[in-house]
Motif scaffolding. Structure first.
Motif, PDB file in Angstrom:
ATOM      1  N   CYS A   4       1.177  -9.938   3.348  1.00  0.00           N
ATOM      2  CA  CYS A   4       1.128  -9.171   2.095  1.00  0.00           C
ATOM      3  C   CYS A   4       1.344  -7.677   2.349  1.00  0.00           C
ATOM      4  O   CYS A   4       0.537  -7.038   3.031  1.00  0.00           O
ATOM      5  N   PRO A   5       2.421  -7.070   1.803  1.00  0.00           N
ATOM      6  CA  PRO A   5       2.650  -5.636   2.022  1.00  0.00           C
ATOM      7  C   PRO A   5       1.625  -4.760   1.303  1.00  0.00           C
ATOM      8  O   PRO A   5       1.359  -3.643   1.738  1.00  0.00           O
ATOM      9  N   GLN A  59      -1.240  -1.816   3.047  1.00  0.00           N
ATOM     10  CA  GLN A  59      -1.526  -0.461   2.579  1.00  0.00           C
ATOM     11  C   GLN A  59      -2.975  -0.273   2.145  1.00  0.00           C
ATOM     12  O   GLN A  59      -3.518   0.822   2.262  1.00  0.00           O
ATOM     13  N   ASP A  60      -3.588  -1.318   1.635  1.00  0.00           N
ATOM     14  CA  ASP A  60      -4.957  -1.237   1.114  1.00  0.00           C
ATOM     15  C   ASP A  60      -5.674  -2.524   1.522  1.00  0.00           C
ATOM     16  O   ASP A  60      -5.458  -3.568   0.930  1.00  0.00           O
ATOM     17  N   ILE A 107     -10.086  -7.048   0.633  1.00  0.00           N
ATOM     18  CA  ILE A 107      -9.848  -8.493   0.601  1.00  0.00           C
ATOM     19  C   ILE A 107      -9.652  -9.009  -0.826  1.00  0.00           C
ATOM     20  O   ILE A 107      -8.978 -10.013  -1.034  1.00  0.00           O
ATOM     21  N   THR A 108     -10.185  -8.292  -1.814  1.00  0.00           N
ATOM     22  CA  THR A 108     -10.082  -8.749  -3.206  1.00  0.00           C
ATOM     23  C   THR A 108      -8.651  -8.722  -3.740  1.00  0.00           C
ATOM     24  O   THR A 108      -8.366  -9.377  -4.735  1.00  0.00           O
ATOM     25  N   ILE A 109      -7.751  -7.975  -3.094  1.00  0.00           N
ATOM     26  CA  ILE A 109      -6.372  -7.903  -3.593  1.00  0.00           C
ATOM     27  C   ILE A 109      -5.453  -8.912  -2.910  1.00  0.00           C
ATOM     28  O   ILE A 109      -4.269  -8.964  -3.234  1.00  0.00           O
ATOM     29  N   CYS A 129      -0.206  -6.117  -7.235  1.00  0.00           N
ATOM     30  CA  CYS A 129       0.733  -7.016  -6.564  1.00  0.00           C
ATOM     31  C   CYS A 129       2.116  -6.439  -6.739  1.00  0.00           C
ATOM     32  O   CYS A 129       2.491  -6.050  -7.845  1.00  0.00           O
ATOM     33  N   SER A 130       2.883  -6.375  -5.665  1.00  0.00           N
ATOM     34  CA  SER A 130       4.248  -5.841  -5.756  1.00  0.00           C
ATOM     35  C   SER A 130       5.246  -6.902  -6.200  1.00  0.00           C
ATOM     36  O   SER A 130       6.423  -6.606  -6.346  1.00  0.00           O
TER      37      SER A 130
END
Length: 195
Positions: A37-38, A42-43, A46-48, A102-103
């Motif tokens: 996950c990109p 960056q951040d 874990i929730t993202i 999310c990208s």
């Protein structure tokens, strides 16, 4: 604030296909999505991660659609023991905020052993949130206000929309200023943006 006031809105998932509902529960929590996950690079919250976004929505949807809630009165003494607690407004806001981080690069879909089509699932869940009246997340409020005021998210008046073309022609990045197209006359008016 009592429990009823703290409860969030009911998330209507009727727009999800049966396949998307199955995908929501198909996550094996293997962690392959986290490695690729990109956004997580960056951040590193874990929730993202995709697996945590799916877990949060599974928890919300399972609590709202529990069979126990259908057979037992949640307010009775047995219901308070057996029925899952409904998600609070804060739970729903946290899940919604993570969903919008999310990208939509689809990398998690390509590495997922279950082949969960996360981007399509996220778009359907976002639609469910909007249709259910969940308020916009704080970072989207300026874009929503700008879209209402100027019909675009960049906070520029309509008269300035084509300004970039004049600058681009002057700098030699384009050869000619493009003709502005008028929308077809038989189109219905655009739907207003809901808050």
């Amino acid at each position: 604030m009592n429990e009823k006031e703290k409860q969030g809105k009911y998330i209507d998932i009727s727009n999800l296909s049966w396949h998307q509902v199955m995908e929501l529960y198909a996550c094996t929590r293997c962690g392959m999505c986290v490695k690729w996950c990109p956004v997580y690079v960056q951040d590193s919250r874990i929730t993202i991660t995709p697996k945590e976004k799916l877990r949060a929505f599974r928890k919300i949807i399972s609590a709202q659609n529990s069979l126990r809630r259908k057979y037992f009165n949640p307010e009775s003494w047995i219901g308070r023991i057996l029925c899952p607690k409904l998600p609070t407004e804060d739970d729903i806001k946290a899940a919604a905020a993570a969903l919008y981080e999310c990208s939509t690069c689809r990398q998690c879909h390509f590495v997922c052993p279950s082949r969960i089509d996360t981007v399509e699932l996220y778009e359907a869940l976002r639609r469910s949130l909007v249709d259910s009246g969940v308020p916009h997340i704080d970072t989207h409020l300026p874009m929503v206000a700008s879209s209402k005021a100027y019909d675009d998210p960049w906070q520029q008046p309509r008269s300035q929309r084509a300004r970039w073309t004049r600058v681009a022609k002057k700098e030699g990045r384009i050869k000619a200023i493009p003709n502005m197209l008028k929308p077809p006359e038989n189109l219905p008016p655009p739907k207003p943006i809901r808050e």
